[in-house]
Design a protein around this motif. Structure first.
Motif, short mmCIF file in Angstrom:
data_model
loop_
_atom_site.label_atom_id
_atom_site.label_comp_id
_atom_site.label_asym_id
_atom_site.label_seq_id
_atom_site.Cartn_x
_atom_site.Cartn_y
_atom_site.Cartn_z
N ARG A 168 42.45 43.62 -17.18
CA ARG A 168 41.88 43.49 -18.52
C ARG A 168 40.77 44.52 -18.70
NH1 ARG A 168 40.86 37.09 -17.76
NH2 ARG A 168 39.96 38.01 -15.87
N PRO A 169 40.83 45.33 -19.76
CA PRO A 169 39.78 46.34 -19.97
C PRO A 169 38.49 45.72 -20.48
CG PRO A 169 41.32 46.35 -21.81
CD PRO A 169 41.87 45.38 -20.80
N LEU A 170 37.41 46.45 -20.35
CA LEU A 170 36.12 46.06 -20.90
C LEU A 170 35.96 46.76 -22.24
CD1 LEU A 170 33.29 44.79 -20.73
CD2 LEU A 170 32.58 46.77 -19.36
N ARG A 171 36.00 45.99 -23.34
CA ARG A 171 35.96 46.56 -24.68
C ARG A 171 34.83 46.00 -25.55
NH1 ARG A 171 38.35 51.34 -24.68
NH2 ARG A 171 40.61 51.33 -24.71
N ASP A 172 34.48 44.73 -25.33
CA ASP A 172 33.57 44.03 -26.24
C ASP A 172 32.38 43.48 -25.46
OD1 ASP A 172 35.53 43.57 -28.78
OD2 ASP A 172 36.62 43.31 -26.90
N LEU A 173 31.22 43.52 -26.09
CA LEU A 173 30.03 42.95 -25.48
C LEU A 173 29.30 42.07 -26.47
CD1 LEU A 173 28.15 42.94 -22.95
CD2 LEU A 173 26.79 44.66 -24.16
N ARG A 174 29.05 40.83 -26.06
CA ARG A 174 28.19 39.92 -26.83
C ARG A 174 26.79 40.01 -26.24
NH1 ARG A 174 33.33 39.79 -28.73
NH2 ARG A 174 33.86 37.86 -29.79
N LEU A 175 25.83 40.41 -27.04
CA LEU A 175 24.45 40.58 -26.59
C LEU A 175 23.56 39.55 -27.26
CD1 LEU A 175 22.21 42.16 -25.10
CD2 LEU A 175 22.10 43.68 -27.10
N VAL A 221 40.93 26.11 -26.95
CA VAL A 221 41.24 25.04 -26.00
C VAL A 221 42.75 24.88 -25.82
CG1 VAL A 221 41.07 22.57 -25.51
CG2 VAL A 221 39.10 23.80 -26.49
N SER A 222 43.49 24.76 -26.90
CA SER A 222 44.90 24.37 -26.81
C SER A 222 45.81 25.50 -26.34
CB SER A 222 45.39 23.85 -28.17
OG SER A 222 45.39 24.89 -29.14
N GLU A 223 45.44 26.75 -26.62
CA GLU A 223 46.26 27.89 -26.20
C GLU A 223 45.34 28.96 -25.63
OE1 GLU A 223 48.72 29.28 -29.40
OE2 GLU A 223 49.37 27.27 -29.95
N SER A 224 45.39 29.13 -24.33
CA SER A 224 44.49 30.07 -23.66
C SER A 224 44.79 31.52 -24.04
CB SER A 224 44.63 29.91 -22.14
OG SER A 224 44.01 30.97 -21.48
N PHE A 225 43.72 32.32 -24.15
CA PHE A 225 43.89 33.76 -24.34
C PHE A 225 43.14 34.53 -23.24
CE2 PHE A 225 41.13 31.92 -27.67
CZ PHE A 225 39.88 32.33 -27.22
N CYS A 226 43.01 33.90 -22.08
CA CYS A 226 42.34 34.55 -20.95
C CYS A 226 43.01 35.88 -20.57
CB CYS A 226 42.36 33.64 -19.72
SG CYS A 226 41.36 32.13 -19.89
N SER A 227 44.33 35.93 -20.68
CA SER A 227 45.07 37.10 -20.18
C SER A 227 44.71 38.39 -20.90
CB SER A 227 46.57 36.85 -20.28
OG SER A 227 46.96 36.70 -21.63
N THR A 228 44.15 38.28 -22.10
CA THR A 228 43.79 39.49 -22.86
C THR A 228 42.30 39.53 -23.20
OG1 THR A 228 44.39 38.40 -24.95
CG2 THR A 228 46.10 39.74 -23.85
N CYS A 229 41.49 38.79 -22.46
CA CYS A 229 40.05 38.74 -22.76
C CYS A 229 39.37 40.02 -22.31
CB CYS A 229 39.40 37.54 -22.08
SG CYS A 229 37.62 37.45 -22.38
N THR A 230 38.72 40.70 -23.24
CA THR A 230 38.05 41.98 -22.97
C THR A 230 36.54 41.88 -23.14
OG1 THR A 230 38.27 42.66 -25.31
CG2 THR A 230 40.09 43.22 -23.82
N ARG A 231 35.99 40.66 -23.11
CA ARG A 231 34.59 40.45 -23.48
C ARG A 231 33.68 40.16 -22.29
NH1 ARG A 231 38.01 38.97 -26.82
NH2 ARG A 231 38.53 37.02 -25.74
N ALA A 232 32.55 40.85 -22.30
CA ALA A 232 31.44 40.52 -21.40
C ALA A 232 30.29 40.02 -22.26
CB ALA A 232 31.01 41.74 -20.60
N ARG A 233 29.36 39.32 -21.62
CA ARG A 233 28.22 38.76 -22.33
C ARG A 233 26.94 39.02 -21.56
NH1 ARG A 233 32.69 35.79 -23.43
NH2 ARG A 233 32.90 35.02 -25.57
N VAL A 234 25.88 39.38 -22.29
CA VAL A 234 24.57 39.56 -21.68
C VAL A 234 23.61 38.60 -22.37
CG1 VAL A 234 22.62 41.12 -21.28
CG2 VAL A 234 24.98 41.95 -21.00
N SER A 235 22.96 37.75 -21.59
CA SER A 235 22.01 36.78 -22.14
C SER A 235 20.72 37.49 -22.53
CB SER A 235 21.73 35.69 -21.12
OG SER A 235 21.07 36.22 -19.98
N SER A 236 19.88 36.78 -23.27
CA SER A 236 18.65 37.38 -23.77
C SER A 236 17.67 37.76 -22.67
CB SER A 236 17.97 36.44 -24.78
OG SER A 236 17.75 35.17 -24.20
N ASP A 237 17.83 37.15 -21.48
CA ASP A 237 16.99 37.54 -20.35
C ASP A 237 17.72 38.42 -19.35
OD1 ASP A 237 18.68 35.58 -19.40
OD2 ASP A 237 17.14 34.48 -18.29
#
Length: 351
Positions: A25-32, A270-286
Protein backbone atom coordinates in the motif's frame (compact mmCIF):
# COMPACT_ATOMS: atom_id res chain seq x y z
CA UNK A 1 19.81 24.19 3.36
CA UNK A 2 22.02 21.27 4.47
CA UNK A 3 19.00 19.44 5.90
CA UNK A 4 17.08 19.82 2.62
CA UNK A 5 20.11 18.52 0.69
CA UNK A 6 20.38 15.49 2.99
CA UNK A 7 16.69 14.74 2.49
CA UNK A 8 16.94 14.88 -1.28
CA UNK A 9 19.98 12.61 -1.23
CA UNK A 10 18.14 10.03 0.87
CA UNK A 11 15.06 10.05 -1.38
CA UNK A 12 17.27 9.57 -4.43
CA UNK A 13 18.62 6.46 -2.76
CA UNK A 14 15.15 4.94 -2.31
CA UNK A 15 14.64 2.27 -5.02
CA UNK A 16 11.08 3.27 -5.87
CA UNK A 17 8.47 5.82 -4.85
CA UNK A 18 5.81 6.05 -3.64
CA UNK A 19 6.89 4.28 -0.51
CA UNK A 20 4.98 1.03 0.07
CA UNK A 21 4.18 -0.98 3.18
CA UNK A 22 4.15 -4.74 3.84
CA UNK A 23 0.84 -5.11 1.96
CA UNK A 24 2.09 -3.04 -1.02
CA UNK A 25 0.00 0.00 0.00
CA UNK A 26 1.50 3.38 -0.99
CA UNK A 27 1.73 6.39 1.30
CA UNK A 28 -0.50 9.07 -0.26
CA UNK A 29 -2.56 10.79 2.45
CA UNK A 30 -1.73 12.35 5.79
CA UNK A 31 -4.15 13.39 8.52
CA UNK A 32 -2.46 16.04 10.67
CA UNK A 33 -4.07 16.84 14.02
CA UNK A 34 -3.28 20.40 15.06
CA UNK A 35 -4.92 20.36 18.51
CA UNK A 36 -6.48 17.84 20.89
CA UNK A 37 -9.17 20.18 22.25
CA UNK A 38 -12.73 20.49 20.95
CA UNK A 39 -15.74 22.68 21.71
CA UNK A 40 -18.08 19.69 21.20
CA UNK A 41 -18.51 16.60 23.34
CA UNK A 42 -19.93 14.16 20.80
CA UNK A 43 -20.57 10.79 22.41
CA UNK A 44 -18.79 8.82 19.64
CA UNK A 45 -15.64 10.92 19.82
CA UNK A 46 -15.16 12.93 23.03
CA UNK A 47 -17.93 11.99 25.50
CA UNK A 48 -18.36 14.56 28.26
CA UNK A 49 -18.42 11.82 30.88
CA UNK A 50 -14.73 11.23 30.07
CA UNK A 51 -13.64 14.62 28.75
CA UNK A 52 -15.07 16.76 31.54
CA UNK A 53 -14.33 20.39 32.39
CA UNK A 54 -11.30 19.31 34.42
CA UNK A 55 -9.84 17.06 31.70
CA UNK A 56 -6.09 17.66 31.25
CA UNK A 57 -5.53 18.45 27.58
CA UNK A 58 -2.03 18.89 26.16
CA UNK A 59 -0.27 22.12 27.15
CA UNK A 60 0.85 24.32 24.21
CA UNK A 61 4.49 23.36 24.73
CA UNK A 62 3.68 19.74 23.91
CA UNK A 63 1.91 20.53 20.64
CA UNK A 64 3.92 20.50 17.45
CA UNK A 65 4.82 24.03 16.38
CA UNK A 66 3.95 25.24 12.89
CA UNK A 67 7.65 25.05 12.00
CA UNK A 68 7.73 21.41 13.07
CA UNK A 69 4.53 20.61 11.19
CA UNK A 70 5.77 22.24 8.00
CA UNK A 71 9.07 20.42 8.22
CA UNK A 72 7.36 17.06 8.61
CA UNK A 73 4.97 17.71 5.73
CA UNK A 74 7.88 18.57 3.44
CA UNK A 75 9.45 15.22 4.30
CA UNK A 76 6.19 13.31 3.87
CA UNK A 77 5.78 14.95 0.46
CA UNK A 78 9.18 13.64 -0.59
CA UNK A 79 7.93 10.14 0.22
CA UNK A 80 4.77 10.37 -1.89
CA UNK A 81 2.15 12.15 0.24
CA UNK A 82 -0.12 14.26 -2.00
CA UNK A 83 -3.05 15.14 0.25
CA UNK A 84 -3.13 16.71 3.71
CA UNK A 85 -6.19 16.93 5.92
CA UNK A 86 -6.02 19.11 9.01
CA UNK A 87 -7.97 17.68 11.93
CA UNK A 88 -8.27 17.93 15.72
CA UNK A 89 -10.02 17.95 18.13
CA UNK A 90 -11.46 21.03 16.49
CA UNK A 91 -8.71 22.54 14.31
CA UNK A 92 -10.17 26.06 14.41
CA UNK A 93 -9.29 26.19 18.12
CA UNK A 94 -5.61 26.26 17.12
CA UNK A 95 -4.46 29.88 17.16
CA UNK A 96 -3.39 31.36 13.80
CA UNK A 97 -4.30 28.22 11.84
CA UNK A 98 -4.50 30.12 8.49
CA UNK A 99 -0.78 30.91 8.86
CA UNK A 100 -0.04 27.17 8.89
CA UNK A 101 -2.20 26.58 5.83
CA UNK A 102 -0.34 29.29 3.90
CA UNK A 103 2.85 27.36 4.50
CA UNK A 104 1.47 23.94 3.60
CA UNK A 105 -0.28 24.75 0.32
CA UNK A 106 2.99 25.82 -1.35
CA UNK A 107 4.99 22.70 -0.44
CA UNK A 108 6.14 20.92 -3.62
CA UNK A 109 4.22 17.69 -4.17
CA UNK A 110 1.24 18.62 -2.00
CA UNK A 111 -1.78 18.77 -4.29
CA UNK A 112 -4.62 19.16 -1.79
CA UNK A 113 -4.97 20.63 1.70
CA UNK A 114 -8.37 20.14 3.35
CA UNK A 115 -9.78 20.59 6.84
CA UNK A 116 -12.31 18.68 8.93
CA UNK A 117 -14.29 20.89 11.32
CA UNK A 118 -17.55 20.98 13.23
CA UNK A 119 -18.18 24.33 11.54
CA UNK A 120 -19.18 26.37 14.58
CA UNK A 121 -16.26 28.82 14.30
CA UNK A 122 -16.09 28.96 10.52
CA UNK A 123 -17.73 32.37 10.26
CA UNK A 124 -14.93 33.90 12.34
CA UNK A 125 -12.13 32.60 10.14
CA UNK A 126 -13.67 31.90 6.73
CA UNK A 127 -12.11 34.85 4.93
CA UNK A 128 -8.66 34.18 6.38
CA UNK A 129 -8.92 30.49 5.56
CA UNK A 130 -9.82 31.25 1.95
CA UNK A 131 -7.01 33.79 1.63
CA UNK A 132 -4.57 31.23 3.03
CA UNK A 133 -5.31 28.89 0.11
CA UNK A 134 -7.67 26.42 1.76
CA UNK A 135 -10.35 25.31 -0.68
CA UNK A 136 -11.87 22.11 0.73
CA UNK A 137 -13.88 21.59 3.92
CA UNK A 138 -15.37 18.49 5.53
CA UNK A 139 -17.98 19.70 8.01
CA UNK A 140 -19.41 17.34 10.62
CA UNK A 141 -23.16 17.50 11.21
CA UNK A 142 -25.12 14.55 12.59
CA UNK A 143 -28.72 15.84 12.51
CA UNK A 144 -30.95 18.67 11.36
CA UNK A 145 -33.34 18.25 14.28
CA UNK A 146 -32.27 20.93 16.75
CA UNK A 147 -32.97 19.11 20.00
CA UNK A 148 -31.36 15.89 18.80
CA UNK A 149 -28.28 17.69 17.52
CA UNK A 150 -27.89 19.67 20.74
CA UNK A 151 -28.00 16.42 22.66
CA UNK A 152 -25.54 14.66 20.34
CA UNK A 153 -22.88 17.37 20.44
CA UNK A 154 -23.01 17.45 24.22
CA UNK A 155 -22.74 21.24 24.41
CA UNK A 156 -26.22 22.31 23.40
CA UNK A 157 -25.19 23.88 20.07
CA UNK A 158 -28.15 24.06 17.63
CA UNK A 159 -27.45 23.33 13.96
CA UNK A 160 -28.53 26.81 12.82
CA UNK A 161 -25.12 28.47 12.87
CA UNK A 162 -23.41 25.49 11.27
CA UNK A 163 -25.97 25.36 8.45
CA UNK A 164 -25.44 29.08 7.84
CA UNK A 165 -21.66 28.58 7.75
CA UNK A 166 -22.00 25.66 5.33
CA UNK A 167 -24.00 27.81 2.91
CA UNK A 168 -21.56 30.70 3.28
CA UNK A 169 -18.55 28.44 2.71
CA UNK A 170 -20.08 27.19 -0.52
CA UNK A 171 -20.87 30.76 -1.60
CA UNK A 172 -17.26 31.79 -1.03
CA UNK A 173 -15.98 29.01 -3.26
CA UNK A 174 -15.06 26.23 -0.86
CA UNK A 175 -15.73 22.65 -1.91
CA UNK A 176 -17.85 21.45 1.01
CA UNK A 177 -18.77 17.93 2.10
CA UNK A 178 -20.96 17.28 5.12
CA UNK A 179 -20.11 14.22 7.23
CA UNK A 180 -22.81 12.43 9.23
CA UNK A 181 -21.97 9.59 11.64
CA UNK A 182 -25.06 7.36 11.71
CA UNK A 183 -26.07 5.45 14.86
CA UNK A 184 -29.01 3.08 15.02
CA UNK A 185 -31.68 4.31 17.35
CA UNK A 186 -30.00 7.69 17.71
CA UNK A 187 -30.02 9.61 14.43
CA UNK A 188 -30.69 7.03 11.70
CA UNK A 189 -34.14 8.58 11.18
CA UNK A 190 -32.32 11.76 10.08
CA UNK A 191 -30.73 10.12 7.03
CA UNK A 192 -33.47 11.10 4.59
CA UNK A 193 -34.02 14.65 5.94
CA UNK A 194 -30.27 15.23 5.70
CA UNK A 195 -30.08 13.75 2.20
CA UNK A 196 -32.97 15.85 0.93
CA UNK A 197 -31.71 19.06 2.52
CA UNK A 198 -28.17 18.85 1.17
CA UNK A 199 -29.36 17.62 -2.21
CA UNK A 200 -31.40 20.85 -2.45
CA UNK A 201 -28.33 22.84 -1.40
CA UNK A 202 -26.24 20.94 -3.99
CA UNK A 203 -23.75 19.99 -1.29
CA UNK A 204 -22.29 16.50 -0.99
CA UNK A 205 -23.31 14.44 2.04
CA UNK A 206 -21.29 11.53 3.42
CA UNK A 207 -22.97 8.92 5.63
CA UNK A 208 -20.46 7.14 7.88
CA UNK A 209 -20.92 3.91 9.79
CA UNK A 210 -20.50 4.26 13.56
CA UNK A 211 -16.91 3.16 14.24
CA UNK A 212 -15.23 1.52 17.22
CA UNK A 213 -12.51 4.17 17.43
CA UNK A 214 -11.00 4.63 20.87
CA UNK A 215 -12.25 3.05 24.08
CA UNK A 216 -14.83 5.47 25.47
CA UNK A 217 -17.58 5.85 22.87
CA UNK A 218 -19.79 2.92 23.93
CA UNK A 219 -19.47 1.27 20.52
CA UNK A 220 -21.60 -1.79 19.93
CA UNK A 221 -22.23 -3.58 16.63
CA UNK A 222 -25.98 -3.37 17.23
CA UNK A 223 -25.71 0.43 16.88
CA UNK A 224 -24.10 0.20 13.44
CA UNK A 225 -26.30 1.03 10.45
CA UNK A 226 -24.43 -0.62 7.60
CA UNK A 227 -23.62 0.94 4.27
CA UNK A 228 -26.03 -1.43 2.52
CA UNK A 229 -28.84 -0.40 4.89
CA UNK A 230 -28.12 3.28 4.33
CA UNK A 231 -28.04 2.89 0.55
CA UNK A 232 -31.32 0.98 0.64
CA UNK A 233 -32.94 3.66 2.79
CA UNK A 234 -31.82 6.47 0.48
CA UNK A 235 -32.81 4.53 -2.64
CA UNK A 236 -36.35 4.13 -1.34
CA UNK A 237 -36.70 7.90 -1.13
CA UNK A 238 -34.75 9.16 -4.16
CA UNK A 239 -33.04 7.95 -7.30
CA UNK A 240 -29.25 7.49 -7.13
CA UNK A 241 -26.63 5.67 -9.15
CA UNK A 242 -23.06 4.61 -8.27
CA UNK A 243 -20.01 6.47 -9.56
CA UNK A 244 -16.55 5.18 -10.37
CA UNK A 245 -13.80 5.71 -7.82
CA UNK A 246 -11.68 8.76 -8.60
CA UNK A 247 -8.40 7.40 -7.27
CA UNK A 248 -6.76 4.39 -5.62
CA UNK A 249 -7.60 4.22 -1.94
CA UNK A 250 -10.76 6.33 -2.07
CA UNK A 251 -12.65 5.46 1.10
CA UNK A 252 -16.17 6.60 0.27
CA UNK A 253 -18.47 4.88 -2.20
CA UNK A 254 -19.88 7.77 -4.23
CA UNK A 255 -23.37 7.99 -5.72
CA UNK A 256 -25.01 10.64 -7.90
CA UNK A 257 -28.57 11.89 -7.63
CA UNK A 258 -30.26 11.71 -11.04
CA UNK A 259 -31.70 15.20 -10.74
CA UNK A 260 -28.96 17.10 -8.90
CA UNK A 261 -25.28 18.03 -9.16
CA UNK A 262 -24.80 16.92 -5.55
CA UNK A 263 -23.49 13.51 -4.57
CA UNK A 264 -24.15 11.25 -1.60
CA UNK A 265 -21.31 9.15 -0.23
CA UNK A 266 -21.17 6.12 2.03
CA UNK A 267 -18.25 4.98 4.20
CA UNK A 268 -18.39 1.34 5.30
CA UNK A 269 -15.88 1.68 8.12
CA UNK A 270 -17.23 -1.42 9.88
CA UNK A 271 -19.29 -3.66 7.60
CA UNK A 272 -16.92 -3.73 4.60
CA UNK A 273 -13.21 -3.34 5.25
CA UNK A 274 -11.05 -1.18 2.98
CA UNK A 275 -7.75 -1.97 4.70
CA UNK A 276 -6.31 -3.43 1.48
CA UNK A 277 -6.20 0.00 -0.19
CA UNK A 278 -5.55 2.24 2.83
CA UNK A 279 -2.97 4.91 1.96
CA UNK A 280 -3.33 7.07 5.09
CA UNK A 281 -0.95 7.94 7.88
CA UNK A 282 -1.83 10.12 10.86
CA UNK A 283 0.21 12.49 13.00
CA UNK A 284 -1.22 13.55 16.35
CA UNK A 285 -0.97 17.11 17.63
CA UNK A 286 1.98 16.15 19.84
CA UNK A 287 3.86 14.49 17.00
CA UNK A 288 3.07 10.78 17.22
CA UNK A 289 2.93 8.98 13.87
CA UNK A 290 0.14 6.39 13.58
CA UNK A 291 -0.24 4.01 10.66
CA UNK A 292 -3.86 3.05 11.45
CA UNK A 293 -6.92 4.83 12.82
CA UNK A 294 -7.31 1.91 15.25
CA UNK A 295 -3.68 1.85 16.39
CA UNK A 296 -2.64 1.19 19.98
CA UNK A 297 0.56 3.24 19.84
CA UNK A 298 2.51 5.58 17.59
CA UNK A 299 6.08 6.54 16.71
CA UNK A 300 7.32 9.68 18.46
CA UNK A 301 8.42 12.15 15.77
CA UNK A 302 8.41 15.10 18.17
CA UNK A 303 11.13 13.48 20.25
CA UNK A 304 13.35 13.18 17.19
CA UNK A 305 12.53 16.71 16.04
CA UNK A 306 13.40 18.27 19.38
CA UNK A 307 16.50 16.14 19.82
CA UNK A 308 17.97 17.80 16.73
CA UNK A 309 17.49 15.06 14.15
CA UNK A 310 18.44 15.99 10.61
CA UNK A 311 15.99 15.69 7.72
CA UNK A 312 17.88 12.58 6.59
CA UNK A 313 17.42 10.98 10.01
CA UNK A 314 13.73 11.89 10.12
CA UNK A 315 13.22 10.51 6.63
CA UNK A 316 14.91 7.28 7.66
CA UNK A 317 12.41 6.98 10.52
CA UNK A 318 9.43 7.63 8.23
CA UNK A 319 10.74 5.10 5.72
CA UNK A 320 11.17 2.48 8.43
CA UNK A 321 7.73 3.02 10.00
CA UNK A 322 5.78 2.89 6.72
CA UNK A 323 7.78 0.13 5.04
CA UNK A 324 7.18 -2.08 8.11
CA UNK A 325 3.47 -1.23 8.29
CA UNK A 326 1.13 -4.21 8.23
CA UNK A 327 -2.01 -2.81 9.93
CA UNK A 328 -5.33 -4.30 8.87
CA UNK A 329 -7.50 -3.80 11.93
CA UNK A 330 -10.84 -3.74 10.12
CA UNK A 331 -10.03 -6.99 8.32
CA UNK A 332 -9.16 -8.56 11.64
CA UNK A 333 -12.25 -7.11 13.30
CA UNK A 334 -14.36 -8.67 10.56
CA UNK A 335 -12.82 -12.04 11.33
CA UNK A 336 -12.77 -11.81 15.12
CA UNK A 337 -15.83 -9.56 15.50
CA UNK A 338 -14.54 -7.21 18.19
CA UNK A 339 -11.05 -6.66 19.49
CA UNK A 340 -10.51 -5.99 23.18
CA UNK A 341 -7.21 -4.18 22.67
CA UNK A 342 -6.81 -0.56 23.72
CA UNK A 343 -7.07 1.93 20.87
CA UNK A 344 -6.14 5.59 20.52
CA UNK A 345 -9.09 7.96 20.96
CA UNK A 346 -10.38 9.70 17.82
CA UNK A 347 -10.06 13.14 19.42
CA UNK A 348 -6.31 12.51 19.83
CA UNK A 349 -5.49 10.83 16.54
CA UNK A 350 -7.66 13.10 14.41
CA UNK A 351 -10.18 10.75 12.79
Amino acid sequence: MKQEHDAADLVDAVPALPLRDQWDRPLRDLRLSVIDRCNFRCSYCMPKEVFGDDYAFLPPSELLSFDEMERLIRLFALLGVKKIRLTGGEPLLRQDLPRLIERLVVIPGIEDVAMTTNGVLLDRYMEELHQSGLRRLNISLDALDAELFKHMNGRGYPPTRILHNIKEAKRRGFKVRVNMVVQRGVNDHEIIPMARYFKEQEIDLCLIEFMDVGNDNGWDMTRVVTKREMIAKVTEAMSIEPLEARYYGEVADRYRYHDSDAEIHFISSVSESFCSTCTRARVSSDGKLFTCLFASSGFDLREELRAGASDAELLASLLKVWSNRKDRYSDERSVHQQSNRRKIDMSYIGG
